[in-house]
Scaffold this motif. Structure first.
Motif, mmCIF file in Angstrom:
data_model
loop_
_atom_site.group_PDB
_atom_site.id
_atom_site.type_symbol
_atom_site.label_atom_id
_atom_site.label_comp_id
_atom_site.label_asym_id
_atom_site.label_seq_id
_atom_site.Cartn_x
_atom_site.Cartn_y
_atom_site.Cartn_z
ATOM 1 N N PRO A 224 1.137 -1.202 0.118
ATOM 2 C CA PRO A 224 -0.256 0.170 -0.164
ATOM 3 C C PRO A 224 0.989 1.133 0.301
ATOM 4 C CG PRO A 224 -0.342 -0.731 2.228
ATOM 5 C CD PRO A 224 0.819 -1.668 1.073
ATOM 6 N N ALA A 225 0.288 2.519 -0.321
ATOM 7 C CA ALA A 225 0.771 3.473 -0.221
ATOM 8 C C ALA A 225 1.550 4.095 1.157
ATOM 9 C CB ALA A 225 -0.079 4.815 -0.961
ATOM 10 N N ALA A 226 1.428 3.326 2.129
ATOM 11 C CA ALA A 226 1.222 3.831 3.122
ATOM 12 C C ALA A 226 3.021 2.979 3.762
ATOM 13 C CB ALA A 226 0.926 3.163 4.761
ATOM 14 N N THR A 227 3.331 2.068 2.511
ATOM 15 C CA THR A 227 4.649 1.407 2.706
ATOM 16 C C THR A 227 5.619 2.133 3.105
ATOM 17 O OG1 THR A 227 3.637 -0.313 2.081
ATOM 18 C CG2 THR A 227 5.822 -0.726 1.954
ATOM 19 N N THR A 228 7.066 2.238 4.016
ATOM 20 C CA THR A 228 7.785 2.928 4.767
ATOM 21 C C THR A 228 8.828 2.579 3.293
ATOM 22 O OG1 THR A 228 8.191 1.576 6.608
ATOM 23 C CG2 THR A 228 6.567 3.733 6.938
ATOM 24 N N SER A 229 9.375 3.594 3.106
ATOM 25 C CA SER A 229 11.106 3.238 2.422
ATOM 26 C C SER A 229 11.847 4.309 3.516
ATOM 27 C CB SER A 229 10.374 3.238 0.634
ATOM 28 O OG SER A 229 11.612 3.575 0.411
#
Length: 398
Positions: A224-229
């Protein structure tokens, strides 16, 4: 035009001479004392920016300018001892030169490498919006996201949801997305091993990494767009100022909190470049302007488009193009190779036949032996606009 050079490769300019004391003073801060091309080293970004600001309005060479006007602000032995010039003194030096000689462009002359870790994919795109910076982002094509650091999957938990009844639903939905991703990681690798058996010449490590990359590339659309990087940035002081003003005006709390953290860290290395960011009547007014115009535009869209329903479209649509694009590119390609004015070249390009235009473009593009061999800027003379509907995995690449 290239400057004439002698047999030793030096520019056609009289060589500079320095006393032994001057050479010793310069040596820690320049890569060579003799050639006309050299780099600065061992100086803070604010000092280099101040030095170049003065350089633009002085007939002196950079090394002579440093000796005559800047060396007194640098304590001998600081760089050779492994330390940089004191930031407080450097900041005062920058302020003096900025006020006396410079303008905003001086902030283009100092740069910083910055790491932003554990930020959502939404925020990575906000961070990477500026055109005049360089970015490297942790790749979901090569880094698996099936682990749980601290017992939690790697996704952002927005401050806006704290205490909200949506917080539990949010966490449940994202946990399920990551669990699905993790469940399919090994089966997909087994699938690709069957489809792509290891070639005799491939090492086990290369083959294993290739198979894993294929599986990760296939699965990352589930993230999802909330995945952290993690994101690495490099930019000038001016570029960071623009980034901070934009982040401070952003509607998401994560963006505003990250802006505060970035400002704290950048002020440890380029403090003078960022003085205006949180001054209420300067950067504060600028950020308010950005927030107000965004809200006003959203209100206008709601008022004018509120009852509109999106019509079905293919995933990729070419929505706009320049019918004269080919003519303009041909004229632009010929511009640097001729003495004709632009409008005359456009008229001539329109009269050329298809084969003649193709010949110009073939000559301009040449024989590209790999994708890094890019033709010149004539192709910027026209534009194409695409509307793309895609999953988030592909959007990360775009």
């Amino acid at each position: 035009m290239a400057a004439p050079t002698d047999a030793a490769g030096g520019a056609d300019a009289p060589p500079e001479t320095f006393t032994e004391a001057e050479r010793a003073r310069l040596l820690p801060y320049v890569t060579t004392l003799d050639g006309p091309v050299f780099a600065l080293s061992g100086l803070p970004e604010v000092v280099k920016g101040a030095l170049f600001a003065r350089y633009s309005r002085s007939p002196k060479s950079l090394r002579r300018l440093f000796l005559d006007e800047f060396a007194g602000d640098v304590e001998p032995g600081e760089a050779s001892a492994g330390g940089a010039v004191g930031v407080t003194r450097a900041e005062a030096l920058y302020e003096r030169v900025f006020v006396e000689y410079g303008d905003d462009s001086v902030a283009q002359l100092g740069g910083v490498h910055l790491a932003c870790e554990g930020v959502s994919n939404v925020l990575t795109k906000v961070l990477e919006w500026g055109r005049l910076m360089a970015y490297l982002e942790q790749s979901t094509r090569y880094v698996p996201y099936d682990d749980r650091p601290g017992g939690r999957f790697r996704y952002h938990r927005p401050a806006e949801l704290r205490g909200s009844p949506l917080a539990h639903r949010y966490a449940t939905a994202l946990d399920e997305a990551f669990l699905t991703y993790a469940r399919w990681l090994e089966p997909l690798q087994a699938h690709f091993r069957r489809r792509h058996p290891r070639a005799p010449g491939d090492s086990e490590t290369v083959y294993r990494n290739t198979i894993r990359a294929k599986a990760l590339d296939t699965l990352r659309g589930l993230l999802p767009a909330a995945t952290t990087s993690n994101v690495g940035l490099f930019g000038t002081g001016q570029a960071y100022e623009a980034l901070l003003l934009r982040l401070r005006a952003h509607p998401l709390a994560e963006a505003r909190q990250t802006a505060d953290r970035i400002l704290v860290e950048l002020r440890k290395v380029i403090p003078a470049f960022l003085r205006r960011v949180d001054v209420p009547e300067r950067g504060g007014a600028w950020s308010r302007y950005l927030a107000e115009t965004r809200q006003a535009t959203a209100d206008a869209a709601a008022r004018l488009l509120g009852d509109a329903v999106a019509e079905p479209r293919p995933e990729v649509v070419l929505t706009d193009w320049d019918p004269d694009g080919e003519v303009k590119v041909v004229a632009a390609a010929l511009y640097a190779a001729s003495d004709l004015p632009d409008d005359q070249l456009l008229a001539r390009a329109r009269r050329l036949g298809p084969d003649e235009r193709a010949a110009v473009l073939r000559a301009y593009v040449g024989e590209r032996r790999n994708r890094r061999h890019k033709p010149g800027r004539a192709f910027e003379r026209t534009a194409y606009r695409f509307d793309v509907l895609t999953d988030y995995g592909a959007f990360r690449d775009l």
